[in-house]
Design a protein around this motif. Structure first.
Motif, PDB file in Angstrom:
ATOM      1  N   TYR A  31       0.711  -1.236   0.148  1.00 37.76           N
ATOM      2  CA  TYR A  31       0.264  -0.289  -0.234  1.00 37.76           C
ATOM      3  C   TYR A  31       1.024   1.414  -0.062  1.00 37.76           C
ATOM      4  CZ  TYR A  31      -3.862   3.317   1.684  1.00 37.76           C
ATOM      5  OH  TYR A  31      -4.715   3.848   1.516  1.00 37.76           O
ATOM      6  N   TYR A  35      -0.291  11.943   0.252  1.00 41.27           N
ATOM      7  CA  TYR A  35      -1.125  13.281   1.186  1.00 41.27           C
ATOM      8  C   TYR A  35      -0.133  14.511   0.926  1.00 41.27           C
ATOM      9  CZ  TYR A  35      -2.731   9.428   4.110  1.00 41.27           C
ATOM     10  OH  TYR A  35      -3.398   8.204   4.398  1.00 41.27           O
ATOM     11  N   GLY A  42      -4.802  19.828   8.305  1.00 41.76           N
ATOM     12  CA  GLY A  42      -4.058  17.895   8.353  1.00 41.76           C
ATOM     13  C   GLY A  42      -3.636  17.878   6.963  1.00 41.76           C
ATOM     14  N   LEU A  43      -4.039  16.317   6.704  1.00 41.12           N
ATOM     15  CA  LEU A  43      -3.143  15.914   5.337  1.00 41.12           C
ATOM     16  C   LEU A  43      -4.263  15.228   4.776  1.00 41.12           C
ATOM     17  CD1 LEU A  43      -0.839  15.534   7.730  1.00 41.12           C
ATOM     18  CD2 LEU A  43      -0.414  13.641   6.249  1.00 41.12           C
ATOM     19  N   LEU A  45      -5.766  12.781   1.270  1.00 42.53           N
ATOM     20  CA  LEU A  45      -5.575  12.279   0.643  1.00 42.53           C
ATOM     21  C   LEU A  45      -5.969  12.672  -0.994  1.00 42.53           C
ATOM     22  CD1 LEU A  45      -4.425   9.505   0.901  1.00 42.53           C
ATOM     23  CD2 LEU A  45      -7.020   8.272   0.341  1.00 42.53           C
ATOM     24  N   TYR A  48      -4.137   7.146  -3.850  1.00 42.77           N
ATOM     25  CA  TYR A  48      -3.469   5.739  -3.839  1.00 42.77           C
ATOM     26  C   TYR A  48      -3.896   4.173  -3.990  1.00 42.77           C
ATOM     27  CZ  TYR A  48      -8.407   4.177  -2.435  1.00 42.77           C
ATOM     28  OH  TYR A  48      -9.637   3.782  -2.301  1.00 42.77           O
ATOM     29  N   ALA A  99      -5.154   0.363   4.263  1.00 38.65           N
ATOM     30  CA  ALA A  99      -4.333   1.552   4.656  1.00 38.65           C
ATOM     31  C   ALA A  99      -4.837   1.146   6.173  1.00 38.65           C
ATOM     32  CB  ALA A  99      -5.248   2.706   4.462  1.00 38.65           C
ATOM     33  N   GLU A 102      -0.079   0.067  10.684  1.00 41.03           N
ATOM     34  CA  GLU A 102       1.036   1.467  10.449  1.00 41.03           C
ATOM     35  C   GLU A 102       1.005   2.138   9.263  1.00 41.03           C
ATOM     36  OE1 GLU A 102       4.409   0.290  12.522  1.00 41.03           O
ATOM     37  OE2 GLU A 102       5.557   1.137  12.298  1.00 41.03           O
ATOM     38  N   GLN A 103       1.551   3.777   9.266  1.00 40.22           N
ATOM     39  CA  GLN A 103       2.460   4.301   7.806  1.00 40.22           C
ATOM     40  C   GLN A 103       3.099   4.538   8.010  1.00 40.22           C
ATOM     41  OE1 GLN A 103      -0.727   3.940   4.524  1.00 40.22           O
ATOM     42  NE2 GLN A 103      -1.017   2.839   6.476  1.00 40.22           N
ATOM     43  N   PHE A 105       5.479   7.004   6.473  1.00 39.17           N
ATOM     44  CA  PHE A 105       5.720   8.510   6.214  1.00 39.17           C
ATOM     45  C   PHE A 105       7.363   8.919   5.457  1.00 39.17           C
ATOM     46  CE2 PHE A 105       1.504  10.779   5.769  1.00 39.17           C
ATOM     47  CZ  PHE A 105       0.749   9.824   7.122  1.00 39.17           C
TER      48      PHE A 105
ATOM     49  N   ASN B  31     -10.942   1.407  12.530  1.00 43.40           N
ATOM     50  CA  ASN B  31      -9.528   1.525  13.272  1.00 43.40           C
ATOM     51  C   ASN B  31      -9.712   2.908  13.353  1.00 43.40           C
ATOM     52  OD1 ASN B  31      -7.247   2.192  12.129  1.00 43.40           O
ATOM     53  ND2 ASN B  31      -7.030   0.675  11.093  1.00 43.40           N
ATOM     54  N   GLN B  33      -6.073   5.562  14.347  1.00 43.56           N
ATOM     55  CA  GLN B  33      -4.585   5.927  14.197  1.00 43.56           C
ATOM     56  C   GLN B  33      -4.174   7.497  15.093  1.00 43.56           C
ATOM     57  OE1 GLN B  33      -2.496   4.084  11.314  1.00 43.56           O
ATOM     58  NE2 GLN B  33      -4.532   3.430  10.486  1.00 43.56           N
ATOM     59  N   TYR B  35      -0.217   9.584  15.043  1.00 41.63           N
ATOM     60  CA  TYR B  35       0.839   9.879  15.015  1.00 41.63           C
ATOM     61  C   TYR B  35       0.955  11.249  15.139  1.00 41.63           C
ATOM     62  CZ  TYR B  35       0.071   6.821  10.979  1.00 41.63           C
ATOM     63  OH  TYR B  35      -0.270   5.482  10.634  1.00 41.63           O
ATOM     64  N   GLN B  37       4.134  14.444  14.354  1.00 41.50           N
ATOM     65  CA  GLN B  37       4.854  15.036  13.580  1.00 41.50           C
ATOM     66  C   GLN B  37       5.296  15.586  14.518  1.00 41.50           C
ATOM     67  OE1 GLN B  37       2.457  17.639  10.583  1.00 41.50           O
ATOM     68  NE2 GLN B  37       4.175  16.715   8.603  1.00 41.50           N
ATOM     69  N   LEU B  43       5.361  12.081   9.394  1.00 41.20           N
ATOM     70  CA  LEU B  43       4.855  11.896  10.134  1.00 41.20           C
ATOM     71  C   LEU B  43       5.006  10.543  10.619  1.00 41.20           C
ATOM     72  CD1 LEU B  43       2.247  13.463   9.546  1.00 41.20           C
ATOM     73  CD2 LEU B  43       0.924  12.461   9.930  1.00 41.20           C
ATOM     74  N   HIS B  45       3.958   7.010  12.806  1.00 40.36           N
ATOM     75  CA  HIS B  45       2.892   6.547  13.561  1.00 40.36           C
ATOM     76  C   HIS B  45       3.356   6.074  15.070  1.00 40.36           C
ATOM     77  CE1 HIS B  45       1.774   2.614  14.776  1.00 40.36           C
ATOM     78  NE2 HIS B  45       0.150   2.811  13.901  1.00 40.36           N
ATOM     79  N   LEU B  48      -2.045   2.048  16.927  1.00 40.80           N
ATOM     80  CA  LEU B  48      -3.237   1.903  16.622  1.00 40.80           C
ATOM     81  C   LEU B  48      -3.981   1.563  17.510  1.00 40.80           C
ATOM     82  CD1 LEU B  48      -3.302   0.635  12.787  1.00 40.80           C
ATOM     83  CD2 LEU B  48      -5.186  -0.389  14.452  1.00 40.80           C
ATOM     84  N   ARG B  50      -7.678  -0.518  17.395  1.00 42.74           N
ATOM     85  CA  ARG B  50      -8.593  -1.431  16.669  1.00 42.74           C
ATOM     86  C   ARG B  50      -9.873  -1.085  17.539  1.00 42.74           C
ATOM     87  NH1 ARG B  50      -6.195  -3.456  12.885  1.00 42.74           N
ATOM     88  NH2 ARG B  50      -4.207  -4.281  13.149  1.00 42.74           N
ATOM     89  N   PHE B  88      -2.068  13.853  15.419  1.00 39.41           N
ATOM     90  CA  PHE B  88      -2.881  14.084  14.448  1.00 39.41           C
ATOM     91  C   PHE B  88      -3.390  12.516  14.743  1.00 39.41           C
ATOM     92  CE2 PHE B  88      -2.013  17.228  11.556  1.00 39.41           C
ATOM     93  CZ  PHE B  88      -1.047  17.924  11.507  1.00 39.41           C
ATOM     94  N   LEU B  92      -9.704   4.999   9.909  1.00 36.99           N
ATOM     95  CA  LEU B  92     -10.098   3.937   8.352  1.00 36.99           C
ATOM     96  C   LEU B  92     -11.324   3.337   9.176  1.00 36.99           C
ATOM     97  CD1 LEU B  92      -8.987   2.465   6.466  1.00 36.99           C
ATOM     98  CD2 LEU B  92      -8.583   0.532   7.935  1.00 36.99           C
ATOM     99  N   LYS B  98      -9.252   4.216   2.417  1.00 35.95           N
ATOM    100  CA  LYS B  98      -8.837   5.621   2.869  1.00 35.95           C
ATOM    101  C   LYS B  98      -8.559   5.439   4.050  1.00 35.95           C
ATOM    102  CE  LYS B  98     -11.481   6.450  -1.133  1.00 35.95           C
ATOM    103  NZ  LYS B  98     -12.453   7.562  -1.995  1.00 35.95           N
ATOM    104  N   LEU B  99      -7.664   6.590   3.971  1.00 38.93           N
ATOM    105  CA  LEU B  99      -7.206   6.668   5.777  1.00 38.93           C
ATOM    106  C   LEU B  99      -6.985   8.488   5.799  1.00 38.93           C
ATOM    107  CD1 LEU B  99      -6.092   5.472   8.405  1.00 38.93           C
ATOM    108  CD2 LEU B  99      -3.148   5.853   7.934  1.00 38.93           C
ATOM    109  N   PHE B 101      -7.005  11.976   7.660  1.00 36.04           N
ATOM    110  CA  PHE B 101      -6.316  12.825   9.289  1.00 36.04           C
ATOM    111  C   PHE B 101      -7.423  14.174   9.739  1.00 36.04           C
ATOM    112  CE2 PHE B 101      -2.249  10.271  10.221  1.00 36.04           C
ATOM    113  CZ  PHE B 101      -2.421   9.912   8.228  1.00 36.04           C
ATOM    114  N   GLY B 102      -6.796  14.299  11.035  1.00 36.50           N
ATOM    115  CA  GLY B 102      -7.905  15.059  11.238  1.00 36.50           C
ATOM    116  C   GLY B 102      -6.578  16.842  11.471  1.00 36.50           C
TER     117      GLY B 102
END
Lengths: 114, 111
Positions: A31, A35, A42-43, A45, A48, A99, A102-103, A105, B31, B33, B35, B37, B43, B45, B48, B50, B88, B92, B98-99, B101-102
């Motif tokens: 994956y 972003y 924020g971020l 998307l 992807y 997704a 854990e991503q 970056f 879930n 998550q 992060y 920054q 960012l 992680h 996480l 669930r 952040f 999901l 698609k994740l 973010f706030g």
């Protein structure tokens, strides 16, 4: 492992120019995503990919193209740069086809369009 | 559109104190998550959780999730100057890859 790498770190474009932001990962992650980060937003998307040959649109895809010919690389193309595309761009990858993990970056590319 | 909204937008505390930040979201999630920054960086992680979990710990971090209230909190205990960063949440949705973010909480630890 180098992790997720992005080039260039900084770029200045004139309106109407095109360019490609490079993203590569050496973790054999399925994956990958792009972003953009704008102040106070924020971020968001852009695009992807859940694996080589498969891409899909995110929240803000207009003005950007992607392709995924290999597992390692996921370049982002700006077709005709506009000032509204001034932003910091982050590439991320995740080990599974989704997704929900854990991503990882990259360090980001700071793009200014004048 | 933003799924997660962090609260507060900014937080300043003395070193050694605990820091709590909250995240609210709108839809059912698979879930959530968190992060971190650091300024000018990518960012990283943190943790996480669930949708079927209520609490999770990792070192000085404690995350809770309340799906009935569609909210999560991140607690950092015994804060250090190195914790200064933006935090952040990201969600999901079920059936979605698609994740989202706030907008983040800017945490400043005062030495």
């Amino acid at each position: 492992n180098a992790g997720v790498t992005q080039t260039p770190k900084f770029q200045v474009l004139k309106t109407g120019q095109s360019m490609t932001l490079q993203c590569a990962q050496d973790m054999n992650h399925e994956y990958m995503s792009w972003y953009r980060q704008d102040p106070g937003m924020g971020l968001r998307l852009i695009h992807y990919s859940v694996g080589a040959g498969i891409t899909d649109q995110g929240e803000v895809p207009n003005g950007y193209n992607v392709s995924r010919s290999t597992t390692e690389d996921f370049p982002l193309r700006l077709l005709s740069a506009a000032p509204s595309q001034t932003s910091v761009y982050f590439c991320a990858s995740s080990y599974s086809r989704g997704a929900g993990y854990e991503q990882y970056f990259g360090p980001g590319t700071r793009l200014t369009v004048t | 559109s933003q799924q997660g909204e962090e609260d507060p937008q900014a937080l300043s505390i003395q070193e050694g104190e605990n820091a709590t930040m909250n995240c609210s979201y709108k839809t059912s999630i698979n879930n959530l998550q968190w992060y971190r920054q650091n300024s000018g960086r990518g960012l990283v992680h943190l943790i996480l959780i669930r949708s079927n979990e209520r609490e999770k710990h990792s070192g000085r971090l404690r995350v809770t999730l309340d799906t009935s209230k569609k909210s999560s909190s991140l607690l950092i205990t015994a804060s250090r100057a190195a914790d200064t960063a933006s935090y952040f949440c990201a969600t999901l949705d079920f059936g979605n890859e698609k994740l989202t973010f706030g907008t983040g909480t800017r945490l400043t630890i005062i030495p």
